[in-house]
Design an enzyme around this catalytic site. Structure first.
Site, PDB file in Angstrom:
ATOM      1  N   GLY A 102       0.824  -1.213   0.000  1.00  0.00           N
ATOM      2  CA  GLY A 102       0.000   0.000   0.000  1.00  0.00           C
ATOM      3  C   GLY A 102       0.852   1.253   0.000  1.00  0.00           C
ATOM      4  N   GLY A 104       2.636   3.716   1.447  1.00  0.00           N
ATOM      5  CA  GLY A 104       3.205   3.998   2.757  1.00  0.00           C
ATOM      6  C   GLY A 104       3.825   5.374   2.851  1.00  0.00           C
ATOM      7  N   ARG A 105       4.018   5.987   1.699  1.00  0.00           N
ATOM      8  CA  ARG A 105       4.586   7.340   1.725  1.00  0.00           C
ATOM      9  C   ARG A 105       4.070   8.161   0.556  1.00  0.00           C
ATOM     10  NH1 ARG A 105      10.477   7.060  -0.921  1.00  0.00           N
ATOM     11  NH2 ARG A 105      10.144   5.200  -2.157  1.00  0.00           N
ATOM     12  N   GLY A 137       7.354   7.450   5.955  1.00  0.00           N
ATOM     13  CA  GLY A 137       6.435   8.120   5.031  1.00  0.00           C
ATOM     14  C   GLY A 137       7.077   9.242   4.243  1.00  0.00           C
ATOM     15  N   ARG A 194      -1.728  -1.086  -9.822  1.00  0.00           N
ATOM     16  CA  ARG A 194      -0.581  -1.964 -10.050  1.00  0.00           C
ATOM     17  C   ARG A 194      -1.049  -3.417 -10.144  1.00  0.00           C
ATOM     18  NH1 ARG A 194       3.316   1.256  -7.063  1.00  0.00           N
ATOM     19  NH2 ARG A 194       2.285   3.231  -6.661  1.00  0.00           N
ATOM     20  N   ASP A 263       4.304  -4.875  -7.381  1.00  0.00           N
ATOM     21  CA  ASP A 263       3.714  -3.614  -6.911  1.00  0.00           C
ATOM     22  C   ASP A 263       4.291  -2.426  -7.669  1.00  0.00           C
ATOM     23  OD1 ASP A 263       5.955  -4.671  -5.298  1.00  0.00           O
ATOM     24  OD2 ASP A 263       5.967  -2.672  -4.412  1.00  0.00           O
ATOM     25  N   ASP A 273       7.530   3.947 -10.405  1.00  0.00           N
ATOM     26  CA  ASP A 273       8.336   3.723  -9.202  1.00  0.00           C
ATOM     27  C   ASP A 273       9.824   3.621  -9.518  1.00  0.00           C
ATOM     28  OD1 ASP A 273       6.175   4.008  -7.640  1.00  0.00           O
ATOM     29  OD2 ASP A 273       6.230   2.032  -6.722  1.00  0.00           O
TER      30      ASP A 273
HETATM   31  P1  AMP Z   1       8.933   1.231  -3.248  1.00  0.00           P
HETATM   32  O1  AMP Z   1      10.267   0.680  -2.872  1.00  0.00           O
HETATM   33  O2  AMP Z   1       8.927   2.728  -3.325  1.00  0.00           O
HETATM   34  O3  AMP Z   1       8.342   0.606  -4.456  1.00  0.00           O
HETATM   35  O4  AMP Z   1       7.987   0.894  -2.018  1.00  0.00           O
HETATM   36  C1  AMP Z   1       7.656  -0.406  -1.606  1.00  0.00           C
HETATM   37  C2  AMP Z   1       6.705  -0.314  -0.435  1.00  0.00           C
HETATM   38  O5  AMP Z   1       7.368   0.281   0.694  1.00  0.00           O
HETATM   39  C3  AMP Z   1       5.471   0.536  -0.670  1.00  0.00           C
HETATM   40  O6  AMP Z   1       4.429  -0.025   0.048  1.00  0.00           O
HETATM   41  C4  AMP Z   1       5.870   1.870  -0.111  1.00  0.00           C
HETATM   42  O7  AMP Z   1       4.760   2.633   0.247  1.00  0.00           O
HETATM   43  C5  AMP Z   1       6.677   1.447   1.092  1.00  0.00           C
HETATM   44  N1  AMP Z   1       7.681   2.475   1.456  1.00  0.00           N
HETATM   45  C6  AMP Z   1       8.816   2.770   0.808  1.00  0.00           C
HETATM   46  N2  AMP Z   1       9.474   3.763   1.426  1.00  0.00           N
HETATM   47  C7  AMP Z   1       8.741   4.107   2.506  1.00  0.00           C
HETATM   48  C8  AMP Z   1       8.888   5.068   3.560  1.00  0.00           C
HETATM   49  N3  AMP Z   1       9.944   5.885   3.629  1.00  0.00           N
HETATM   50  N4  AMP Z   1       7.920   5.130   4.490  1.00  0.00           N
HETATM   51  C9  AMP Z   1       6.868   4.314   4.431  1.00  0.00           C
HETATM   52  N5  AMP Z   1       6.660   3.399   3.487  1.00  0.00           N
HETATM   53  C10 AMP Z   1       7.586   3.279   2.528  1.00  0.00           C
HETATM   54 MG    MG Z   2       6.686   0.824  -5.283  1.00  0.00          MG
END
Ligand code: AMP
Ligand code: MG
Length: 505
Positions: A102, A104-105, A137, A194, A263, A273
């Site tokens: 989901g 997360g940020r 986040g 996604r 994702d 992403d």
């Molecule tokens: P990503 O690596 O950006 O594709 O993110 C993979 C998952 O990790 C997703 O669910 C993001 O929302 C979560 N995520 C990545 N970085 C952060 C962060 N700094 N804080 C919270 N959630 C994160």
């Molecule tokens: Mg991602």
């Protein structure tokens, strides 16, 4: 939203907002299991780093007005008509399944209705959500600038991608391995749905939600599928086709996504992403640059296979919708997936042939392209420069110097060029026309790792945004020779080589 009697802070924030965007929020109208309502977290002192004015213009937005709304771009104020949400999704990360990821940020502010269609407006790095798990986040400035540079470069190369509308710094520090300046990216996408969004509901055996999502995706991205005898099968076929076309485009410019998790696989067929992504310098199909890709799962040459693997995970989520009989459903899904290699290869070979100046593809052309790539790999030839140099070489052997000098053993080029010229002789058009056509597909400029890194270091460590600005500007016209920017076309010197890229989350 006119009434603010509710104590709900989200309703209150929305109600006082100014209308800056023509929002419509079709995703927020789906049933509530698709998202959580969530406001961005205020930041201390937002400052606009970059507004993408041409994109603002394409979206029908008033760029000057937007530049004056850094509070909106930082998430400190919610624009009128927005329905801020964090969306739910799952995903296979490096092959292992996480049933709940989901946003997360990131916060989806809503969808803007632009002259060219409907686009998600999302703030990335805008504070924690219930999906944050252990994350803060937030986003650091470096990864925000990287996504800005690379996603905009991809767009200018004509490759489907999410876009970067704006970058702001927050005036706050985020803590990674070191303390870093925080930033928020305003991202624009055809949607943020996604493969992992489908997986989220499928793993919960919530077939009605999978159906609701599939219907939404058909209406939004694949309206033709609605007319098909089996719309869900048509949907799968259409998503497979778009992924095949997308990955072929990546392979034609030397792009390595780096984290092709389900994702991070857009249902709309856009590159999404941008983490530890990178463009190859010297051609080597085994190239892995991501620091977190320890086993090379997402190596350059693996990308088509991984895309098909990801699509297989998508197909699994749709089985219940495809047919009542399970084996019939599996057979249908399999037939759609089986189309991938062929569609990918067709798009890939056609594109590679255009890169070497062939407007049509005949028997033997794929071998001619592959022979060139093999020789490039053996000779550590720079991917981008080689194809750019071929544009000149296509005019005749007297123009070969630049191309052949890119090969450790220049005669490896010479022997290939004999076969190439025999084939070119069968093509229509003048040498000048051929050169012009080749220059429209073989970029002079790509976001080379070392240039991206240098732009990030200058911004993060010295507050100097000039290299970032210059890079973004030059990469907006990747097919033009830009003599003033010639150094940005060059591969790194040995001491400049970036051997690993980091996602920095
Ligand atoms: P990503 O690596 O950006 O594709 O993110 C993979 C998952 O990790 C997703 O669910 C993001 O929302 C979560 N995520 C990545 N970085 C952060 C962060 N700094 N804080 C919270 N959630 C994160
Ligand atoms: Mg991602």
């Amino acid at each position: 939203m006119t009434q603010t009697t509710s104590p709900d802070p989200i309703a209150a924030a929305i109600a006082v907002a100014e209308p800056v965007f023509a929002f419509d929020n079709s995703y927020a109208r789906l049933s509530s299991r698709f998202y959580l309502r969530q406001l961005p977290t205020r930041v201390a002192s937002p400052r606009l780093i970059k507004l993408n004015r041409p994109l603002a213009c394409d979206l029908g937005l008033d760029a000057d007005a937007l530049a004056g709304h850094v509070d909106l771009l930082a998430g400190n104020r919610i624009p009128g008509g927005s329905m801020p949400i964090a969306t739910a999704y799952a995903g296979h990360q490096f092959g292992g399944f996480s049933p709940q990821l989901g946003d997360g940020r990131a916060i989806l502010l809503g969808e803007i209705i632009a002259p060219d269609g409907r686009f998600d407006l999302q703030l990335k790095g805008s504070g924690p959500t219930p999906f944050s798990r252990r994350g803060d986040g937030r986003a650091a400035l470096g990864p925000v600038l990287r996504e800005f540079i690379v996603s905009e470069a991809m767009a200018a190369l004509g490759i489907p991608t999410t876009r970067a509308l704006a970058a702001v710094t927050t005036g706050e520090t985020v803590h990674r391995e070191t303390a870093l300046p925080g930033a928020v990216l305003t991202r624009v996408a055809s949607s943020h749905i996604r493969v992992g969004t489908f997986q989220y509901f499928a793993v919960r055996k919530d077939t009605e939600a999978v159906r609701e999502l599939a219907d939404h995706v058909i209406a939004r991205h694949y309206p033709d599928a609605a007319q098909a005898p089996n719309p869900y099968l048509a949907l799968l076929h259409a998503i497979v086709a778009r992924q095949a076309a997308l990955i072929a485009r990546w392979m034609q410019v030397g792009f390595i996504h780096g984290v092709m998790n389900t994702d991070n696989t857009s249902i709309a067929g856009e590159t999404i992403d941008y983490g530890p992504c990178a463009f190859m310098d010297a051609y080597d199909p085994a190239t892995v640059l991501s620091s977190i890709d320890l086993h090379g799962r997402y190596a350059f040459a693996n990308q088509p296979t991984i895309a098909q693997w990801n699509l297989t995970r998508l197909a699994e989520t749709l089985l219940e919708l495809l047919a009542d009989d399970k084996s019939a459903a599996i057979a249908q899904a399999q037939s759609a997936l089986d189309g991938f290699p062929q569609q990918f290869m067709k798009a890939y070979v056609e594109g590679m042939c255009r890169k070497i100046g062939l407007a049509s593809v005949i028997a033997g052309d794929d071998a001619l392209c592959q022979d060139l790539l093999d020789r490039m790999a053996d000779n550590r030839a720079d991917f981008t420069l080689t194809f750019r140099a071929l544009c000149d070489a296509a005019q005749g052997p007297v123009h070969d110097q630049v191309a052949r000098a890119l090969f450790r053993d220049p005669t490896a080029f010479d022997t290939w060029a004999i076969a190439w010229r025999q084939r070119l002789a069968q093509e229509a058009g003048t040498p000048e026309q051929r050169k012009a056509a080749m220059q429209r597909i073989n970029p002079a400029f790509i976001p080379r790792n070392h240039s991206v890194e240098a732009a990030i270091v200058a911004a993060v460590e010295r507050g100097d945004y000039q290299p970032f600005e210059q890079l973004v500007e030059v990469l907006s016209r990747p097919f033009d020779d830009q003599p003033d920017a010639a150094p940005l076309a060059l591969p790194p010197r040995p001491e400049e080589i970036v051997r690993a890229t980091f996602c920095g989350t």
